[in-house]
Design an enzyme around this catalytic site. Structure first.
Site, PDB file in Angstrom:
ATOM      1  N   ASN A  15      34.873  24.860 -23.735  1.00 45.64           N
ATOM      2  CA  ASN A  15      34.706  26.543 -23.809  1.00 45.64           C
ATOM      3  C   ASN A  15      36.909  26.237 -23.550  1.00 45.64           C
ATOM      4  O   ASN A  15      36.881  27.077 -22.889  1.00 45.64           O
ATOM      5  CB  ASN A  15      34.352  27.387 -23.665  1.00 45.64           C
ATOM      6  CG  ASN A  15      35.185  28.711 -24.766  1.00 45.64           C
ATOM      7  OD1 ASN A  15      35.606  28.748 -24.700  1.00 45.64           O
ATOM      8  ND2 ASN A  15      34.043  30.047 -23.800  1.00 45.64           N
ATOM      9  N   TRP A  16      37.550  25.523 -24.452  1.00 47.84           N
ATOM     10  CA  TRP A  16      38.829  25.300 -24.133  1.00 47.84           C
ATOM     11  C   TRP A  16      39.496  27.326 -24.247  1.00 47.84           C
ATOM     12  O   TRP A  16      40.828  26.979 -24.116  1.00 47.84           O
ATOM     13  CB  TRP A  16      39.578  24.885 -24.909  1.00 47.84           C
ATOM     14  CG  TRP A  16      38.731  23.448 -25.248  1.00 47.84           C
ATOM     15  CD1 TRP A  16      38.094  22.687 -23.936  1.00 47.84           C
ATOM     16  CD2 TRP A  16      39.385  22.093 -25.475  1.00 47.84           C
ATOM     17  NE1 TRP A  16      37.966  21.617 -24.077  1.00 47.84           N
ATOM     18  CE2 TRP A  16      38.721  21.065 -25.466  1.00 47.84           C
ATOM     19  CE3 TRP A  16      40.370  21.972 -26.340  1.00 47.84           C
ATOM     20  CZ2 TRP A  16      38.958  19.769 -25.319  1.00 47.84           C
ATOM     21  CZ3 TRP A  16      40.958  20.718 -27.084  1.00 47.84           C
ATOM     22  CH2 TRP A  16      40.005  19.517 -26.719  1.00 47.84           C
ATOM     23  N   LYS A  17      38.839  27.914 -25.154  1.00 47.30           N
ATOM     24  CA  LYS A  17      39.035  29.301 -24.894  1.00 47.30           C
ATOM     25  C   LYS A  17      41.327  28.880 -25.409  1.00 47.30           C
ATOM     26  O   LYS A  17      41.144  28.031 -25.999  1.00 47.30           O
ATOM     27  CB  LYS A  17      39.463  30.116 -23.666  1.00 47.30           C
ATOM     28  CG  LYS A  17      37.995  29.985 -23.253  1.00 47.30           C
ATOM     29  CD  LYS A  17      37.834  31.283 -22.014  1.00 47.30           C
ATOM     30  CE  LYS A  17      36.409  30.994 -21.339  1.00 47.30           C
ATOM     31  NZ  LYS A  17      35.900  31.653 -20.022  1.00 47.30           N
TER      32      LYS A  17
ATOM     33  N   HIS B  52      30.445  35.304 -26.819  1.00 52.88           N
ATOM     34  CA  HIS B  52      31.436  35.205 -25.492  1.00 52.88           C
ATOM     35  C   HIS B  52      31.299  36.686 -25.032  1.00 52.88           C
ATOM     36  O   HIS B  52      32.258  37.289 -25.521  1.00 52.88           O
ATOM     37  CB  HIS B  52      32.598  34.840 -25.843  1.00 52.88           C
ATOM     38  CG  HIS B  52      32.751  34.006 -24.451  1.00 52.88           C
ATOM     39  ND1 HIS B  52      33.581  34.427 -23.678  1.00 52.88           N
ATOM     40  CD2 HIS B  52      32.152  32.782 -23.693  1.00 52.88           C
ATOM     41  CE1 HIS B  52      33.516  33.687 -22.171  1.00 52.88           C
ATOM     42  NE2 HIS B  52      33.476  32.966 -22.711  1.00 52.88           N
TER      43      HIS B  52
ATOM     44  N   GLU C  58      26.130  33.680 -19.335  1.00 53.51           N
ATOM     45  CA  GLU C  58      27.017  33.693 -18.888  1.00 53.51           C
ATOM     46  C   GLU C  58      27.156  35.421 -17.619  1.00 53.51           C
ATOM     47  O   GLU C  58      27.326  36.355 -18.657  1.00 53.51           O
ATOM     48  CB  GLU C  58      27.716  33.624 -19.644  1.00 53.51           C
ATOM     49  CG  GLU C  58      28.069  32.375 -20.075  1.00 53.51           C
ATOM     50  CD  GLU C  58      29.661  31.519 -20.832  1.00 53.51           C
ATOM     51  OE1 GLU C  58      29.152  30.705 -20.022  1.00 53.51           O
ATOM     52  OE2 GLU C  58      30.212  32.333 -21.318  1.00 53.51           O
TER      53      GLU C  58
ATOM     54  N   SER D 203      31.627  29.551 -14.523  1.00 52.13           N
ATOM     55  CA  SER D 203      32.641  28.744 -12.801  1.00 52.13           C
ATOM     56  C   SER D 203      31.687  27.527 -13.217  1.00 52.13           C
ATOM     57  O   SER D 203      31.454  26.710 -11.754  1.00 52.13           O
ATOM     58  CB  SER D 203      32.942  29.614 -11.303  1.00 52.13           C
ATOM     59  OG  SER D 203      33.321  30.859 -11.949  1.00 52.13           O
TER      60      SER D 203
ATOM     61  N   GLY E  51      34.348  26.884 -18.869  1.00 51.90           N
ATOM     62  CA  GLY E  51      35.686  26.973 -19.536  1.00 51.90           C
ATOM     63  C   GLY E  51      36.436  26.707 -18.703  1.00 51.90           C
ATOM     64  O   GLY E  51      37.348  24.885 -19.256  1.00 51.90           O
ATOM     65  N   GLY E  52      36.987  26.898 -17.610  1.00 52.04           N
ATOM     66  CA  GLY E  52      37.760  25.910 -16.846  1.00 52.04           C
ATOM     67  C   GLY E  52      38.063  24.375 -16.540  1.00 52.04           C
ATOM     68  O   GLY E  52      38.929  24.347 -16.765  1.00 52.04           O
TER      69      GLY E  52
HETATM   70  P1  PGA Z   1      34.108  29.454 -16.686  1.00 54.40           P
HETATM   71  O1  PGA Z   1      34.385  30.152 -18.613  1.00 54.40           O
HETATM   72  O2  PGA Z   1      34.020  28.155 -16.564  1.00 54.40           O
HETATM   73  O3  PGA Z   1      35.746  29.645 -16.433  1.00 54.40           O
HETATM   74  O4  PGA Z   1      33.949  30.424 -15.919  1.00 54.40           O
HETATM   75  C1  PGA Z   1      33.365  29.947 -18.859  1.00 54.40           C
HETATM   76  C2  PGA Z   1      32.943  30.610 -20.031  1.00 54.40           C
HETATM   77  O5  PGA Z   1      33.782  32.185 -20.122  1.00 54.40           O
HETATM   78  O6  PGA Z   1      32.322  30.439 -21.207  1.00 54.40           O
END
Ligand code: PGA
Length: 256
Positions: free
Chosen positions: A8-10, A93, A165, A214, A235-236
């Site tokens: 998820n590149w947000k 999300h 999540e 995370s 995400g990150g």
């Molecule tokens: P994260 O994000 O891996 O940076 O915790 C996960 C997400 O929000 O889908």
């Protein structure tokens, strides 16, 4: 069942950067039959990336979409418009739920619209820190799960993916805030049981459940071996080619 590795590149990368990054990922990613790699770039990059992608290696997801097909909804993009561009869409999300106040009702309409438009919904559910502290985790998860999926037909439910999540574990830099595999195991079991009760065991057992919060190369293996976890939503770490491709390789190793 396949394993899913979803990035998820947000709201990161320009269109140009997204294209360069996708190119890098395509070079480094193998076409594995039992691993589905999916990336969710920002909306503006989806269409150009759909022309660049090799769907045997990587699939595209949207991060959200509007459930109405067309109409006077300034600023919105519908699932109908995304048809043929994205194969998946992340729906509900926690950032959509909390920052943009998306309700279970809206999320349910989005799931229905995605299915109507041949886009696989990745329905996200998760409790906040406060809800967890007050012992409301299971109630919250049941409400979000059934709130998002009620009304989905017996045929369509087989096309849905669920992602658990915990909001308190998203984008954390402190190891103390990471969800433990044991904790995740009991929650995944609860989600699976809820799905089985509502949609029948044969169907419930085959709905992929992903974990997110995370995820990094250092913990991906532990999360992927939690019983009932069928993949990861990242995400990150999905923004860093080395880390994302390492997680794909870990998923492949765990699978075989
Ligand atoms: P994260 O994000 O891996 O940076 O915790 C996960 C997400 O929000 O889908």
């Amino acid at each position: 069942m396949k394993s899913y590795v979803v990035g998820n590149w947000k709201m990161n990368f320009s269109v140009g950067e997204s294209s360069v990054y996708l190119h890098k990922l395509l070079q480094r990613t193998h076409a594995y039959r039992d691993i589905e790699v999916i990336v969710a770039p920002s909306l503006i990059a989806l269409q150009p990336l759909s022309l660049q992608i090799d769907r045997k290696k990587i699939r595209l997801a949207a991060q959200t979409a509007n459930p109405h097909d067309f109409g006077a909804f300034t600023g919105e993009v519908s699932f109908t418009q995304l048809r043929g561009i994205a194969d998946y869409c992340i729906i509900g999300h926690s950032e959509r739920r909390h920052l943009f106040h998306e309700s279970d009702k809206q999320i349910r309409s989005s799931v229905a619209s995605a299915l109507r438009n041949q886009i696989t919904p990745i329905l996200c559910i998760g409790e906040t820190d406060t809800e967890r502290t007050f012992g409301e985790t299971y109630d919250v998860l049941r409400d979000q799960l059934l709130g998002g999926l009620s009304g989905v037909s017996a045929e369509d439910i087989t096309k849905v993916i669920v992602a658990y999540e915990p909001v308190w574990a998203i984008s954390t830099t402190s190891d103390a805030r990471l969800a433990s595999p044991d904790e995740i195991a009991s929650i995944i079991q609860f989600i699976r049981q809820t799905l089985n009760e509502h949609f029948g065991q044969e169907v419930g057992e085959n709905i992929p459940i992903l974990y997110g919060g995370s995820v990094k190369p250092t913990n991906a293996g532990a999360y992927l071996t939690v019983p009932g976890v069928n993949g990861l939503l990242i995400g990150g770490a999905s923004l860093i080619a080395d880390q994302f491709t390492e997680i794909i390789e870990i998923a492949k190793k765990v699978k075989s």
